[in-house]
Scaffold this motif. Structure first.
Motif, PDB file in Angstrom:
ATOM      1  N   CYS A 102       0.849  -1.195   0.000  1.00 46.88           N
ATOM      2  CA  CYS A 102       0.000   0.000   0.000  1.00 46.88           C
ATOM      3  C   CYS A 102       0.884   1.243   0.000  1.00 46.88           C
ATOM      4  N   VAL A 103       0.581   2.182  -0.881  1.00 42.78           N
ATOM      5  CA  VAL A 103       1.226   3.493  -0.872  1.00 42.78           C
ATOM      6  C   VAL A 103       0.454   4.342   0.135  1.00 42.78           C
ATOM      7  N   LEU A 104       1.112   4.742   1.222  1.00 49.83           N
ATOM      8  CA  LEU A 104       0.428   5.348   2.357  1.00 49.83           C
ATOM      9  C   LEU A 104       0.184   6.843   2.204  1.00 49.83           C
ATOM     10  N   TRP A 105      -0.599   7.376   3.126  1.00 46.00           N
ATOM     11  CA  TRP A 105      -0.924   8.804   3.179  1.00 46.00           C
ATOM     12  C   TRP A 105       0.316   9.670   3.363  1.00 46.00           C
ATOM     13  N   MET A 106       1.401   9.110   3.847  1.00 47.63           N
ATOM     14  CA  MET A 106       2.634   9.866   4.044  1.00 47.63           C
ATOM     15  C   MET A 106       3.477   9.944   2.781  1.00 47.63           C
ATOM     16  N   ASP A 107       3.165   9.113   1.788  1.00 43.86           N
ATOM     17  CA  ASP A 107       4.018   8.942   0.607  1.00 43.86           C
ATOM     18  C   ASP A 107       3.901  10.136  -0.334  1.00 43.86           C
ATOM     19  N   MET A 108       5.052  10.718  -0.701  1.00 42.53           N
ATOM     20  CA  MET A 108       5.068  11.922  -1.547  1.00 42.53           C
ATOM     21  C   MET A 108       5.662  11.665  -2.928  1.00 42.53           C
ATOM     22  N   ARG A 109       5.909  10.393  -3.281  1.00 39.03           N
ATOM     23  CA  ARG A 109       6.584  10.100  -4.549  1.00 39.03           C
ATOM     24  C   ARG A 109       5.740  10.440  -5.766  1.00 39.03           C
ATOM     25  N   GLY A 110       4.439  10.579  -5.583  1.00 36.08           N
ATOM     26  CA  GLY A 110       3.575  10.858  -6.724  1.00 36.08           C
ATOM     27  C   GLY A 110       3.458  12.320  -7.084  1.00 36.08           C
ATOM     28  N   ALA A 111       4.135  13.196  -6.339  1.00 34.46           N
ATOM     29  CA  ALA A 111       3.952  14.636  -6.550  1.00 34.46           C
ATOM     30  C   ALA A 111       4.245  15.054  -7.986  1.00 34.46           C
ATOM     31  N   LYS A 112       5.356  14.603  -8.542  1.00 39.18           N
ATOM     32  CA  LYS A 112       5.715  15.043  -9.891  1.00 39.18           C
ATOM     33  C   LYS A 112       4.791  14.451 -10.957  1.00 39.18           C
ATOM     34  N   TYR A 113       4.225  13.282 -10.690  1.00 36.78           N
ATOM     35  CA  TYR A 113       3.296  12.678 -11.654  1.00 36.78           C
ATOM     36  C   TYR A 113       1.936  13.359 -11.598  1.00 36.78           C
ATOM     37  N   LEU A 114       1.601  13.906 -10.448  1.00 37.73           N
ATOM     38  CA  LEU A 114       0.334  14.611 -10.288  1.00 37.73           C
ATOM     39  C   LEU A 114       0.266  15.852 -11.171  1.00 37.73           C
ATOM     40  N   GLU A 115       1.410  16.434 -11.472  1.00 40.91           N
ATOM     41  CA  GLU A 115       1.430  17.650 -12.286  1.00 40.91           C
ATOM     42  C   GLU A 115       0.779  17.430 -13.651  1.00 40.91           C
ATOM     43  N   GLN A 116       0.721  16.182 -14.101  1.00 44.10           N
ATOM     44  CA  GLN A 116       0.079  15.878 -15.385  1.00 44.10           C
ATOM     45  C   GLN A 116      -1.390  16.275 -15.391  1.00 44.10           C
ATOM     46  N   ILE A 117      -2.027  16.231 -14.206  1.00 47.33           N
ATOM     47  CA  ILE A 117      -3.466  16.520 -14.159  1.00 47.33           C
ATOM     48  C   ILE A 117      -3.787  17.818 -13.435  1.00 47.33           C
ATOM     49  N   THR A 118      -2.805  18.417 -12.758  1.00 45.01           N
ATOM     50  CA  THR A 118      -3.090  19.651 -12.015  1.00 45.01           C
ATOM     51  C   THR A 118      -2.638  20.903 -12.742  1.00 45.01           C
ATOM     52  N   ASP A 149      -2.049  12.135  -1.749  1.00 40.73           N
ATOM     53  CA  ASP A 149      -3.398  11.627  -1.998  1.00 40.73           C
ATOM     54  C   ASP A 149      -3.359  10.433  -2.953  1.00 40.73           C
ATOM     55  N   PRO A 150      -4.402   9.583  -2.926  1.00 42.89           N
ATOM     56  CA  PRO A 150      -4.501   8.507  -3.913  1.00 42.89           C
ATOM     57  C   PRO A 150      -4.468   8.988  -5.359  1.00 42.89           C
ATOM     58  N   SER A 151      -4.943  10.213  -5.610  1.00 40.69           N
ATOM     59  CA  SER A 151      -4.888  10.733  -6.983  1.00 40.69           C
ATOM     60  C   SER A 151      -3.459  10.718  -7.511  1.00 40.69           C
ATOM     61  N   ALA A 152      -2.501  11.042  -6.651  1.00 40.88           N
ATOM     62  CA  ALA A 152      -1.086  11.001  -7.040  1.00 40.88           C
ATOM     63  C   ALA A 152      -0.530   9.586  -6.968  1.00 40.88           C
ATOM     64  N   HIS A 153      -0.947   8.827  -5.949  1.00 44.94           N
ATOM     65  CA  HIS A 153      -0.460   7.453  -5.805  1.00 44.94           C
ATOM     66  C   HIS A 153      -0.765   6.625  -7.051  1.00 44.94           C
ATOM     67  N   MET A 154      -1.989   6.750  -7.567  1.00 45.08           N
ATOM     68  CA  MET A 154      -2.386   5.944  -8.727  1.00 45.08           C
ATOM     69  C   MET A 154      -1.564   6.302  -9.960  1.00 45.08           C
ATOM     70  N   LEU A 155      -1.289   7.593 -10.143  1.00 43.11           N
ATOM     71  CA  LEU A 155      -0.457   8.012 -11.279  1.00 43.11           C
ATOM     72  C   LEU A 155       0.973   7.512 -11.107  1.00 43.11           C
ATOM     73  N   PHE A 156       1.467   7.540  -9.888  1.00 45.36           N
ATOM     74  CA  PHE A 156       2.797   7.014  -9.590  1.00 45.36           C
ATOM     75  C   PHE A 156       2.871   5.535  -9.956  1.00 45.36           C
ATOM     76  N   ILE A 157       1.871   4.759  -9.556  1.00 42.68           N
ATOM     77  CA  ILE A 157       1.842   3.337  -9.884  1.00 42.68           C
ATOM     78  C   ILE A 157       1.722   3.131 -11.393  1.00 42.68           C
ATOM     79  N   ARG A 158       0.852   3.918 -12.025  1.00 45.99           N
ATOM     80  CA  ARG A 158       0.662   3.788 -13.483  1.00 45.99           C
ATOM     81  C   ARG A 158       1.967   4.002 -14.246  1.00 45.99           C
ATOM     82  N   ASP A 159       2.750   5.004 -13.844  1.00 42.15           N
ATOM     83  CA  ASP A 159       3.931   5.387 -14.606  1.00 42.15           C
ATOM     84  C   ASP A 159       5.211   4.676 -14.168  1.00 42.15           C
TER      85      ASP A 159
END
Length: 526
Positions: A102-118, A149-159
């Motif tokens: 599980c990618v937890l609520w503390m995990d910040m690795r998805g931040a750069k992938y989130l930029e694709q949608i924000t 957030d899961p919004s970033a976690h899912m993109l991190f997993i996808r990419d």
């Protein structure tokens, strides 16, 4: 065995630190509980994970021990309901098998992938204005740019893990995963799906997916689970799980919620504008309100909750009691050559005793509790904790009290925007969570926040009690408004006037310290 007069719920409180399973009556009386720690895996680059199998094994172990005690007749146990940490992301296949940790609520690795949608051609505070307005209008909030957030976690997993993404049948938040293991149904609740930022929340009693937001999410629509209310009966407990635990057939599984939602019910603060302060690994201030509203600047919003037609205003602090855990495990009793004791004593009780002997203001020492970044009232993943204004005249005792005061100072910083959001002054807060067991910390909160702090009896059991109340409501044994009279207050702490000027001054210094150092933290922690 003496026959108990009321039904019981097997309530599961699964936090970041571990799993507590309790037997709670439908009026909130605890027959007993068991706890088991769950390992946390902190990874380079801002990663934080847990193995979902560890959650499940901890549940089976704690529930098994509890049932073995035979505290209540097995036929009186009518339901199972979970309250869990939120903002976790577990990809599972069609058989419900997790495909990675599980990618937890503390995990910040998805931040750069989130930029694709924000982000877009023009950006305001990191968001494309059109996308931001749509999120705020439909959901009441927007994805956290920290990537937590899961919004970033899912993109991190996808990419980063495309093979995992391809095999993913559903992305599940923590309570959704536990419910799937309990009864086999893939479902989310309005609060567990919230931070995927793909739902229309304008009617909190009927939360649905928004096709436009799903398209913008970058995630295939069929990978999201169905949405059901928190007080829904999902089905019956799987026969093999019931047999393993010694439960009768037909025990019903109620959808439950994430911890902020259940704590709001278990705190007894269920009427509009009544607030509670939760102090656990993380912390928050929350209050039920009759409206959906968003304050993007201060990272707070009112969002769907367990009570149909209501919303829950929530302001989150990333790390609260986790700072004391850090102090205990990494500084005072870190397992190195300096540690001679075979086993650490009850460090938290000793900390309380020490803090009581130190004057308010910690003899000038100030601690900032941003040990893993912060969410509110500033969202800043670069900032870190610090002890400042330390001199040769200070001691370890001053530092210990400063840790307690630092969490309270950040809570006061959150409270200001919260009061503006509510449109009224907060005069009291029900305090719950593990930190609420500390009498000195309760008094510090009262003094720093300048509000009455009402210490809920058995505060550490608030999430399990909230889960039991949600299940009891779902099964027809009570109404949500009954939670107030079923929740006892053990003590009330009022602000001490002699500390007012000191803490007002310290608070100004605390906030100024952030503004003076935030750019440096950004350089140090890119």
């Amino acid at each position: 065995m003496k026959r108990h007069a009321e039904p019981y719920i097997l309530a599961v409180d699964l936090g970041t630190s571990g799993c507590k399973t309790a037997l709670v009556s439908v009026t909130g009386v605890f027959a007993g509980w068991e706890f088991q720690e769950v390992p946390l895996h902190v990874l380079p680059g801002g990663g934080a994970e847990q193995d979902p199998e560890d959650w499940w094994n901890a549940f089976l172990t704690t529930a098994g021990k509890l049932m073995h005690k035979k505290l209540v007749p097995v036929e009186d146990i009518v339901g199972v309901c979970c309250s869990t940490q939120g903002e976790g992301t577990v990809p599972v296949d069609r058989d419900g098998k997790e495909l990675m940790n599980c990618v937890l609520w503390m995990d910040m690795r998805g931040a750069k992938y989130l930029e694709q949608i924000t982000r877009g051609p023009v950006n305001v505070a990191g968001y494309d204005p059109i996308r931001l307005l749509r999120w705020v209008k439909l959901t009441g909030g927007a994805p956290s740019l920290s990537g937590k957030d899961p919004s970033a976690h899912m993109l991190f997993i996808r990419d980063v893990f495309p093979d995992v993404y391809a095999k993913t049948f559903k992305f599940l938040n923590v309570p959704d995963y536990m419910n799937m293991r309990l009864c086999g149904r893939f479902a989310a609740t309005p609060d567990s799906i919230l931070t995927s930022w793909v739902t229309d929340n304008r009617n909190s009693a009927h939360v649905v997916y928004s096709p436009a937001l799903i398209r913008n999410s970058g995630i295939d629509a069929d990978k999201f689970p169905e949405i059901v209310p928190c007080d829904s009966v999902l089905g019956e407990l799987k026969p093999d799980v019931a047999r393993e635990l010694g439960l009768k057939p037909g025990v019903r599984v109620v959808a439950g919620s994430i911890d902020t939602t259940s704590a709001a019910i278990g705190s007894g603060a269920v009427r509009d504008y009544e607030g509670h302060l939760y102090i656990g690994t993380s912390s928050w201030i929350a209050a039920h309100v009759p409206f959906m509203k968003t304050d993007v600047v201060n990272s707070l919003a009112s969002v769907p909750c367990a009570i149909p037609g209501k919303y829950l205003m929530t302001i989150l602090q990333t790390t609260a009691g986790g700072n004391l855990t850090f102090l205990r495990d990494k500084i005072l009793y870190h397992k190195d050559k300096l540690l001679r004791e075979e086993q650490a004593p009850d460090v938290y009780e000793i900390m309380d005793h020490i803090a009581e002997q130190v004057p308010a203001g910690s003899n000038g020492v100030i601690y900032t509790p941003w040990i893993y970044g912060e969410r509110s009232p500033i969202e800043d993943r670069h900032v870190r904790a610090s002890i400042f204004n330390l001199s040769l005249e200070n001691s370890r005792e001053d530092i210990i009290r400063a840790f307690l005061e630092g969490v309270a100072l950040n809570t006061r910083w959150m409270l200001g925007p919260g009061e503006k959001f509510l449109g009224r002054k907060v005069t009291s807060l029900n305090i719950v969570g593990g930190g609420a067991k500390s009498n000195i910390w309760c008094q510090i909160f009262a003094d720093v926040l300048n509000v009455a702090i009402r210490q809920v009896a058995d505060p550490i059991e608030v999430n399990a009690r909230g889960a039991a109340f949600i299940a009891a409501e779902a099964l027809g044994y009570m109404k949500f408004e009954d939670a107030a009279r079923y929740t006892a207050i053990s003590r009330e702490y009022t602000p001490l006037p002699e500390h007012r000027a000191l803490y007002d001054k310290t608070f100004k210094e605390f906030v100024e310290y952030y503004h003076q150092t935030k750019d440096l933290y950004r350089e140090m922690n890119p």
